[in-house]
Enzyme design. Structure first.
Site, PDB file in Angstrom:
ATOM      1  N   ASP A  91       0.840  -1.199   0.000  1.00 53.75           N
ATOM      2  CA  ASP A  91       0.000   0.000   0.000  1.00 53.75           C
ATOM      3  C   ASP A  91       0.875   1.248   0.000  1.00 53.75           C
ATOM      4  O   ASP A  91       0.898   2.013   0.956  1.00 53.75           O
ATOM      5  CB  ASP A  91      -0.899  -0.051   1.254  1.00 53.75           C
ATOM      6  CG  ASP A  91      -1.909   1.068   1.264  1.00 53.75           C
ATOM      7  OD1 ASP A  91      -2.624   1.202   2.273  1.00 53.75           O
ATOM      8  OD2 ASP A  91      -1.978   1.806   0.269  1.00 53.75           O
ATOM      9  N   LYS A 142       0.857   3.956  -1.983  1.00 48.63           N
ATOM     10  CA  LYS A 142       0.200   5.244  -2.232  1.00 48.63           C
ATOM     11  C   LYS A 142       1.135   6.204  -2.976  1.00 48.63           C
ATOM     12  O   LYS A 142       1.428   7.301  -2.517  1.00 48.63           O
ATOM     13  CB  LYS A 142      -0.303   5.869  -0.927  1.00 48.63           C
ATOM     14  CG  LYS A 142      -1.454   5.070  -0.285  1.00 48.63           C
ATOM     15  CD  LYS A 142      -2.168   5.885   0.789  1.00 48.63           C
ATOM     16  CE  LYS A 142      -3.409   5.217   1.301  1.00 48.63           C
ATOM     17  NZ  LYS A 142      -3.189   4.044   2.122  1.00 48.63           N
ATOM     18  N   ASP A 176       3.677  10.849  -7.015  1.00 54.29           N
ATOM     19  CA  ASP A 176       4.701  11.772  -7.507  1.00 54.29           C
ATOM     20  C   ASP A 176       4.798  11.721  -9.030  1.00 54.29           C
ATOM     21  O   ASP A 176       3.979  11.084  -9.683  1.00 54.29           O
ATOM     22  CB  ASP A 176       6.058  11.383  -6.872  1.00 54.29           C
ATOM     23  CG  ASP A 176       6.931  12.607  -6.679  1.00 54.29           C
ATOM     24  OD1 ASP A 176       7.564  12.727  -5.618  1.00 54.29           O
ATOM     25  OD2 ASP A 176       6.945  13.454  -7.606  1.00 54.29           O
TER      26      ASP A 176
HETATM   27  O1  LIG Z   1      -5.101   2.456   0.754  1.00 55.92           O
HETATM   28  C1  LIG Z   1      -5.505   1.910   1.810  1.00 55.92           C
HETATM   29  O2  LIG Z   1      -5.452   0.696   2.001  1.00 55.92           O
HETATM   30  C2  LIG Z   1      -6.274   2.774   2.744  1.00 55.92           C
HETATM   31  C3  LIG Z   1      -7.036   3.802   2.195  1.00 55.92           C
HETATM   32  C4  LIG Z   1      -7.965   4.481   3.025  1.00 55.92           C
HETATM   33  O3  LIG Z   1      -8.718   5.335   2.592  1.00 55.92           O
HETATM   34  N1  LIG Z   1      -8.039   4.131   4.343  1.00 55.92           N
HETATM   35  C5  LIG Z   1      -7.260   3.162   4.890  1.00 55.92           C
HETATM   36  O4  LIG Z   1      -7.404   2.876   6.074  1.00 55.92           O
HETATM   37  N2  LIG Z   1      -6.345   2.513   4.093  1.00 55.92           N
HETATM   38  C6  LIG Z   1      -5.452   1.483   4.691  1.00 55.92           C
HETATM   39  O5  LIG Z   1      -6.240   0.406   5.134  1.00 55.92           O
HETATM   40  C7  LIG Z   1      -5.781  -0.075   6.395  1.00 55.92           C
HETATM   41  C8  LIG Z   1      -6.901   0.121   7.385  1.00 55.92           C
HETATM   42  O6  LIG Z   1      -6.474  -0.374   8.631  1.00 55.92           O
HETATM   43  P1  LIG Z   1      -7.452  -0.227   9.899  1.00 55.92           P
HETATM   44  O7  LIG Z   1      -7.770   1.237  10.058  1.00 55.92           O
HETATM   45  O8  LIG Z   1      -6.594  -0.751  11.031  1.00 55.92           O
HETATM   46  O9  LIG Z   1      -8.662  -1.075   9.620  1.00 55.92           O
HETATM   47  C9  LIG Z   1      -4.515   0.717   6.734  1.00 55.92           C
HETATM   48  O10 LIG Z   1      -3.396  -0.043   6.341  1.00 55.92           O
HETATM   49  C10 LIG Z   1      -4.630   1.966   5.859  1.00 55.92           C
HETATM   50  O11 LIG Z   1      -3.381   2.414   5.390  1.00 55.92           O
END
Ligand SMILES: O=C(O)c1cc(=O)[nH]c(=O)n1[C@@H]1O[C@H](COP(=O)(O)O)[C@@H](O)[C@H]1O
Length: 501
Positions: free
Chosen positions: A324, A326, A329
């Site tokens: 992940d 993201k 750039d």
């Molecule tokens: O791209 C992602 O996975 C992501 C996008 C988003 O909008 N929100 C989000 O929580 N995430 C990722 O999804 C996971 C959510 O984890 P929890 O918040 O612990 O359920 C994390 O690793 C975040 O980086």
């Protein structure tokens, strides 16, 4: 009528419009004499919209969506004087970016003496934007004027169809009428929010000669809804089988086959920071998930040996490896990050990228890696809606631009990171984070909702769950709970269809 109960963005937009119209005195109650001389206890004054910019803009968004959904081909937009001119201007200029034409009620006695102002060619097809249609008479006059100037007009998009015979009369003249609202929806809304009682309802139906027998009431809240949390499309859900056949993305083929084989649509986000912790969790969770998501840049002892073990586990336990990262750039920097110390493109099946840097800094770069068999990378997920509170990805135009990038490059962009279904195309998979069955938010902006909301209402496909499992004392029990709940939600509609057949 289904706009009052529908669970998609277009339906909620119409409900918000009705709420704003009520609050802006568009619906007036009292003793009125209509143009036809008829007495009426209600007067619908759409000109009130002009005093409320949020209502004017939202009304024009609704009209524009209706035009787009109709798939009518046209080269110009005619505003029918005078009440529809502001709507036509916003529809043409802001939403659909098409030339606006204005038809004068009478030719100017001086200057160009034109009857039609605007940019057009003989033979052009134009559409009409009108505010209220009653008998259709004034529209037929405009259609005649346009015809005399060599223009073709067969489609009218109006805000309110008063159901006084206009639709039928226009149809006889070969003109299709599309309306945002008809009186049935307006009356049901006013009754549902108790703006009118049964007696007023009956008086209005009688005065306007409407053909309704009983009052229809629906569960409609007075409060406006957040349009971004509902599916953007009315297209409805397509079965996994059909989507597997539709997709051109090798990654999606692999994912859907894992989903069917493992009865799972779960992606586990393992946000641990040591390779040992991660690999221990992967070995236990691997059989229950279709994907394992890591953030390579938070792992304190990241190593090539870690990624080799991860790839080995992914091949043996049949799941997708998701870094992940993201990206956000220039294409050049993204390329360096994909091949740099973390060598992401060699071990990750899929990564995330933002849309903010623009399509030219996204698609060509990922296409180069995805089309090169030397790399494991075989898809990219475009971030269209973040789960975090106040995220700027909630700006509707931003999300729509992200959708456009994906829609036009579905061989590379295999899915979205999103909160709700946002694309018409069902071969794109919707991955949704922000799911937790036991908590609503954390202290750093994360927002969580349940699986039913995420899958059944918001039409997502793959649930990304992190701390709901990884912070639990019994992570694998929790994992099984999330997997079962998510899979049941995803397959519920299909199972119901099978039961009915
Ligand atoms: O791209 C992602 O996975 C992501 C996008 C988003 O909008 N929100 C989000 O929580 N995430 C990722 O999804 C996971 C959510 O984890 P929890 O918040 O612990 O359920 C994390 O690793 C975040 O980086």
């Amino acid at each position: 009528m289904n706009a009052l109960i529908g669970r998609t963005r277009p339906d909620a937009l119409q409900r918000n419009l009705l709420r704003k119209m009520l609050a802006s005195q568009v619906f007036k109650f009292g003793e009125f004499t209509l143009k036809s001389g008829q007495k009426s206890p209600i007067y619908i004054d759409l000109r009130e919209c002009f005093g409320h910019s949020d209502l004017l803009i939202l009304m024009s968004e609704g009209l524009s969506s209706m035009v787009t959904e109709s798939r009518v081909e046209y080269s110009g937009i005619v505003g029918v004087p005078y009440g529809a001119l502001p709507h036509a201007s916003v529809v043409a200029g802001l939403y659909l970016q098409k030339p606006l034409l204005i038809v004068r009620k009478e030719a100017k006695a001086y200057g160009t003496k034109k009857l039609i102002e605007g940019l057009y060619q003989q033979g052009d097809r134009v559409i009409l934007v009108e505010d209220v249609v009653t008998t259709g008479g004034s529209i037929l006059e405009v259609v005649e004027t346009l015809k005399n100037e060599g223009l073709v007009a067969t489609d009218v998009f109006c805000i309110l169809d008063r159901e006084q015979g206009g639709r039928e009369r226009l149809k006889e003249a070969g003109v299709n009428l599309y309306s945002l609202f008809n009186m049935e929806t307006v009356m049901a809304f006013l009754a549902s929010v108790n703006a009118i009682n049964d007696q007023q309802w009956a008086e209005i139906v009688k005065a306007l000669n409407l053909k309704y027998e009983t009052v229809s009431r629906f569960e409609v809240s007075k409060e406006e809804e957040d349009l971004n949390v509902l599916p953007f499309t009315n297209a409805g859900r397509t079965s996994l089988q059909e989507r597997e056949a539709l997709t051109t993305s090798p990654l999606n083929h692999k994912i859907i086959s894992f989903m069917k084989k493992k009865s799972s649509n779960l992606c586990l986000a393992i946000d641990y920071t040591t390779t040992e912790q991660i690999l221990q969790m992967v070995e236990k969770a691997g059989p229950f998930v279709v994907a394992i998501k890591v953030h390579s840049d938070i792992i304190t002892d990241f190593s090539e040996s870690f990624t080799q073990q991860l790839v080995q586990l992914a091949n043996n336990l049949e799941f997708i490896i998701f870094d992940d990262r993201k990206f956000a750039d220039t294409g050049n920097t993204t390329k360096l990050q994909l091949t740099g110390p973390f060598k992401i493109a060699e071990w990750a099946d899929v990564v995330t990228t933002h849309a903010v840097q623009g399509v030219d800094s996204i698609v060509p770069v990922f296409r180069e890696f995805i089309n090169n068999p030397a790399y494991r990378l075989s898809g990219v997920l475009l971030i269209a809606q973040l789960s975090t509170k106040g995220s700027l990805t909630n700006i509707h135009e931003y999300t729509k631009k992200a959708v456009q990038i994906a829609d036009e490059n579905r061989d590379i962009v295999s899915g979205f990171i999103t909160q709700t279904r946002i694309s018409e195309f069902s071969d794109i998979l919707n991955w949704t984070p922000g799911v937790n069955l036991d908590a609503k938010n954390d202290s750093t902006g994360q927002q969580w909702r349940g699986v039913e909301q995420a899958i059944e209402i918001q039409q997502n496909d793959i649930v990304i769950v992190g701390r709901g499992v990884t912070s639990s004392k019994e992570p694998i029990q929790q994992l099984k709970r999330y997997r079962q709940t998510a899979w049941e939600s995803l397959t519920k509609e299909e199972n119901e269809k099978i039961d009915h057949n």
